[in-house]
Design a protein around this motif. Structure first.
Motif, short mmCIF file in Angstrom:
data_model
loop_
_atom_site.label_atom_id
_atom_site.label_comp_id
_atom_site.label_asym_id
_atom_site.label_seq_id
_atom_site.Cartn_x
_atom_site.Cartn_y
_atom_site.Cartn_z
N ALA A 136 11.61 7.75 -5.42
CA ALA A 136 12.88 7.30 -4.83
C ALA A 136 12.64 6.50 -3.55
O ALA A 136 13.42 5.59 -3.22
N VAL A 137 11.56 6.84 -2.86
CA VAL A 137 11.25 6.14 -1.60
C VAL A 137 10.81 4.70 -1.90
O VAL A 137 11.02 3.80 -1.09
N HIS A 138 10.20 4.51 -3.08
CA HIS A 138 9.68 3.18 -3.44
C HIS A 138 10.78 2.13 -3.39
O HIS A 138 10.59 1.03 -2.92
N ARG A 139 11.96 2.52 -3.91
CA ARG A 139 13.08 1.59 -3.93
C ARG A 139 13.49 1.19 -2.50
O ARG A 139 13.77 0.02 -2.22
N VAL A 158 4.01 -5.41 -7.21
CA VAL A 158 3.36 -4.10 -6.99
C VAL A 158 4.36 -2.99 -7.27
O VAL A 158 4.04 -1.99 -7.92
N TYR A 159 5.60 -3.16 -6.86
CA TYR A 159 6.66 -2.17 -7.11
C TYR A 159 6.86 -1.97 -8.61
O TYR A 159 6.99 -0.86 -9.10
N ARG A 160 6.85 -3.10 -9.35
CA ARG A 160 7.04 -3.01 -10.81
C ARG A 160 5.78 -2.54 -11.53
O ARG A 160 5.78 -2.45 -12.76
N PRO A 183 -2.21 -3.52 -5.68
CA PRO A 183 -2.25 -4.25 -4.41
C PRO A 183 -3.61 -4.91 -4.20
O PRO A 183 -4.60 -4.55 -4.86
N ALA A 184 -3.67 -5.86 -3.29
CA ALA A 184 -4.95 -6.53 -3.00
C ALA A 184 -5.96 -5.49 -2.50
O ALA A 184 -5.57 -4.47 -1.91
N ASP A 185 -7.25 -5.76 -2.74
CA ASP A 185 -8.28 -4.80 -2.34
C ASP A 185 -8.27 -4.55 -0.84
O ASP A 185 -8.58 -3.47 -0.38
N ASN A 186 -8.00 -5.58 -0.09
CA ASN A 186 -7.96 -5.43 1.37
C ASN A 186 -7.05 -6.50 1.95
O ASN A 186 -6.66 -7.45 1.26
N VAL A 187 -6.76 -6.33 3.24
CA VAL A 187 -5.79 -7.22 3.87
C VAL A 187 -6.30 -8.66 3.95
O VAL A 187 -5.52 -9.61 3.91
N ILE A 188 -7.64 -8.83 4.01
CA ILE A 188 -8.20 -10.20 4.09
C ILE A 188 -7.89 -10.96 2.79
O ILE A 188 -7.48 -12.11 2.82
N ASP A 189 -8.09 -10.27 1.64
CA ASP A 189 -7.81 -10.92 0.36
C ASP A 189 -6.33 -11.33 0.28
O ASP A 189 -6.00 -12.44 -0.15
N PHE A 190 -5.46 -10.42 0.70
CA PHE A 190 -4.03 -10.74 0.64
C PHE A 190 -3.69 -11.88 1.61
O PHE A 190 -2.91 -12.78 1.27
N LEU A 231 0.85 -1.21 0.00
CA LEU A 231 0.00 0.00 0.00
C LEU A 231 0.88 1.25 0.00
O LEU A 231 0.58 2.22 -0.69
N LEU A 232 1.95 1.20 0.77
CA LEU A 232 2.87 2.33 0.84
C LEU A 232 3.51 2.57 -0.53
O LEU A 232 3.71 3.73 -0.93
N LEU A 233 3.78 1.51 -1.23
CA LEU A 233 4.39 1.62 -2.56
C LEU A 233 3.49 2.37 -3.54
O LEU A 233 3.97 3.15 -4.36
N VAL A 234 2.18 2.13 -3.45
CA VAL A 234 1.29 2.81 -4.41
C VAL A 234 0.87 4.19 -3.92
O VAL A 234 0.49 5.04 -4.72
N ARG A 235 0.94 4.41 -2.60
CA ARG A 235 0.44 5.68 -2.09
C ARG A 235 1.53 6.73 -1.90
O ARG A 235 1.23 7.92 -1.86
#
Lengths: 474, 103
Positions: free
Chosen positions: A73-76, A141-143, A148-155, A64-68
């Motif tokens: 540069a922070v993504h890496r 997700v990074y690439r 990302p999954a819709d919610n933590v339950i799905d993941f 989630l942090l990666l997409v938000r």
């Protein structure tokens, strides 16, 4: 909870019924499958549920942090931290003892007195599989290959889905998550395919793998000095057949069970011992791991894009780490090194020796047969290090290949069993589609009775008791 | 050229997603309706229970002594008895004697 047990049979009936009752409410379905998967995992040791929950929450938060996060540069940094923590978990639980022992041994040889904290750590079942799945999710997700999954339950359901939780196949999020996002086709359930996969898997595990282990493999590998060349050959060929039957059985049962729950997994085996090259072998053996290593290790290292030497280095590194993935022991590293060397040698030979392009069918068939035999024996040599208890045992087995004394294990039944184990490859791929379709055309009562009859034959033929699957230890 | 580039950058290709199980993929055409799978499973479980009741009783008998073993034996015993009475247990016994399996 092992697949071929009564407890699993009862568990699966409850999960199957509940799953199909909730199939239209996807969120409830996910939650139900998650609970079932945690019960399945906790049945072995509930204390390690905390580990899988941590792995889930941490990796989903990273995705989630990666997409938000607005700064690329922070993504890496997020990616590297996530990969490092996942590998750290794996390293601590799986390799801590190995590294400490190796450091002790190295210090001892150098005459240095070192004292490192020694901990008795229990290896959580399936950790190699779910950490690899978690890493592939975050990297994808990074690439920007998947959202990302819709919610933590799905993941969480993806990471812990019980059919593949403890011994694979290593399912990608890109294969799994879309299936629980979209409504399931309520038209048909592949009972035929599921029955062929599950019953075929039971046959391979309960009858072939267990009997091969009992009659050929275990005696030879337990007392290597007691057996001559013929018995060693039978034991090693037997192990090649046993590990194939055992591991592909788990994969098939997992794929079949998931299919009954409305989820499709990718195939994990495709007749590996008919491979005509080592490259081909790795396209047929543990496909989900080899494709994982290719996509997340070999290609990021540069793959074959940067010249011959770098390609060879990448191949060796990928297979050394692939070997280490199997277990915390130098024997697995040697196994990986052998396969890396085979691929490097094959690549180099391919540059020097042109492939036969003539029209002589007999010569073509002979060459094909020859290459299958070479690959099979190369793989068998690597299995000696994979299976032997120690390097000394492995070496003893290799030395005994030159010791021609009367055989103690050779018999008609042993040869039939061995050939049966190798012939089980016929169940892979789409070769059993006609049988699956025929099964699907039968009345449901006939389907149930037939499956019960086949199961009874399998249980009657197999030895007493259920040995754990080989890949549980990885 | 553009088509080639588009093809190369598809997510499936980049993630290297392996193809789905071939068998599972192709048999779907003639699959069974979900509502009918449950009865098929129940028939399977019932028949498997009766055909293997003696084996289940043996497995229960090998459990470590304690309340769990007692409960499992108590549950398996009447089923094994019924299976013997109707003669359905003979199939597994015949297979086991065929391969000289010790009980």
């Amino acid at each position: 909870m092992l697949f071929p047990t009564t407890v699993f049979a009862i568990f699966f009936l409850v999960v199957f019924t509940g799953g199909w009752l909730l199939i239209r409410q996807r969120q409830w379905w996910s939650l139900f499958m998650l609970l079932a998967s945690y019960i399945f995992y906790g049945w072995w040791d509930w204390r390690f549920l905390g580990l899988i929950v941590f792995c889930t929450v941490f990796n989903h938060a990273a995705a989630l942090l990666l997409v938000r996060h607005p700064v690329p540069a922070v993504h890496r940094v997020i990616l590297w931290v996530t990969v490092a923590i996942n590998l750290g978990l794996l390293g601590f639980f799986k390799y801590y003892r190995f590294f400490v022992m190796s450091a002790y041994s190295a210090c001892g040889q150098l005459g240095i007195d070192c004292s490192l904290p020694f901990l008795e750590i229990v290896l959580p079942v399936g950790i190699s599989f779910f950490t690899f799945q978690a890493m592939s999710y975050v990297i994808d997700v990074y690439r920007k290959d998947i959202p990302p999954a819709d919610n933590v339950i799905d993941f969480a359901t993806y990471l812990a889905f019980f059919p593949q939780l403890v011994a694979g196949p290593i399912v990608r999020a890109s294969d799994f998550l879309p299936q629980i996002r979209r409504p399931v086709d309520m038209g048909r359930v592949d009972t035929g395919a599921a029955a062929v996969l599950i019953l075929g898997g039971f046959f391979k595990k309960v009858v072939l793998a267990n009997m091969l282990a009992k009659t050929l493999v275990d005696p030879v590998f337990a007392y290597p000095e007691d057996y001559g060349a013929l018995d060693v050959l039978l034991g090693v060929y037997g192990y090649a057949a046993q590990i194939y039957c055992d591991f592909s059985a788990y994969s098939d049962i997992a794929i079949g069970a998931a299919l009954l729950l409305g989820i499709r997994f990718p195939a994990n085996f495709n007749a590996p011992y008919v491979a005509g090259s080592f490259r081909d072998f790795w396209r047929r053996w543990h496909i989900s791991l080899s494709s994982w290593l290719r996509d997340y290790l070999y290609i990021p290292l540069g793959g074959s894009r940067a010249g011959n030497w770098v390609t060879h280095r990448n191949l060796m590194l990928t297979f050394l780490l692939g070997g280490l993935w199997h277990g915390a022991n130098w024997r697995f590293v040697v196994w990986g090194a052998l396969h890396g060397s085979y691929l490097v040698a094959e690549r180099q030979l391919g540059r020097w020796l042109p492939a036969y392009t003539g029209s002589n069918r007999l010569l073509r068939a002979l060459l094909r047969m020859g290459s299958i035999l070479v690959v099979f024996h190369g793989v068998c040599l690597s299995w000696i290090f994979f299976r032997a208890e120690t390097f000394a045992d492995a070496w003893q087995l290799i030395v005994n290949l030159a010791d021609w004394r009367p055989s103690e294990l050779a018999s008609v039944s042993a040869v039939v069993l061995l050939l049966g184990g190798l012939a089980a490859q016929v169940l892979d791929g789409d070769r059993m589609v006609p049988a699956a379709r025929w099964f699907n055309r039968q009345h449901v009562v006939v389907q149930g009775l037939l499956a019960a009859l086949i199961l009874t034959v399998i249980l009657g033929l197999g030895p007493q008791g259920v040995a754990p699957f080989i890949y549980f230890q990885f | 050229m553009a088509t080639k580039r588009a093809k190369r950058s598809t997510p499936a290709r980049r993630t290297g997603s392996t193809k789905p199980a071939d068998l599972a993929d192709q048999a779907v055409i003639t699959g069974t309706r979900p509502g009918r799978v449950c009865p098929a499973l129940l028939v399977f479980y019932g028949a498997a229970l009766l055909l293997n009741a003696e084996g289940l009783l043996r497995t229960a008998g090998r459990l470590p002594y304690g309340p769990m073993r007692d409960r499992c034996v108590a549950m398996a015993m009447p089923v094994a008895h019924f299976s013997q009475q109707i003669g359905i247990s003979r199939l597994r016994s015949a297979i086991e004697s065929l391969v000289n399996k010790s009980k």
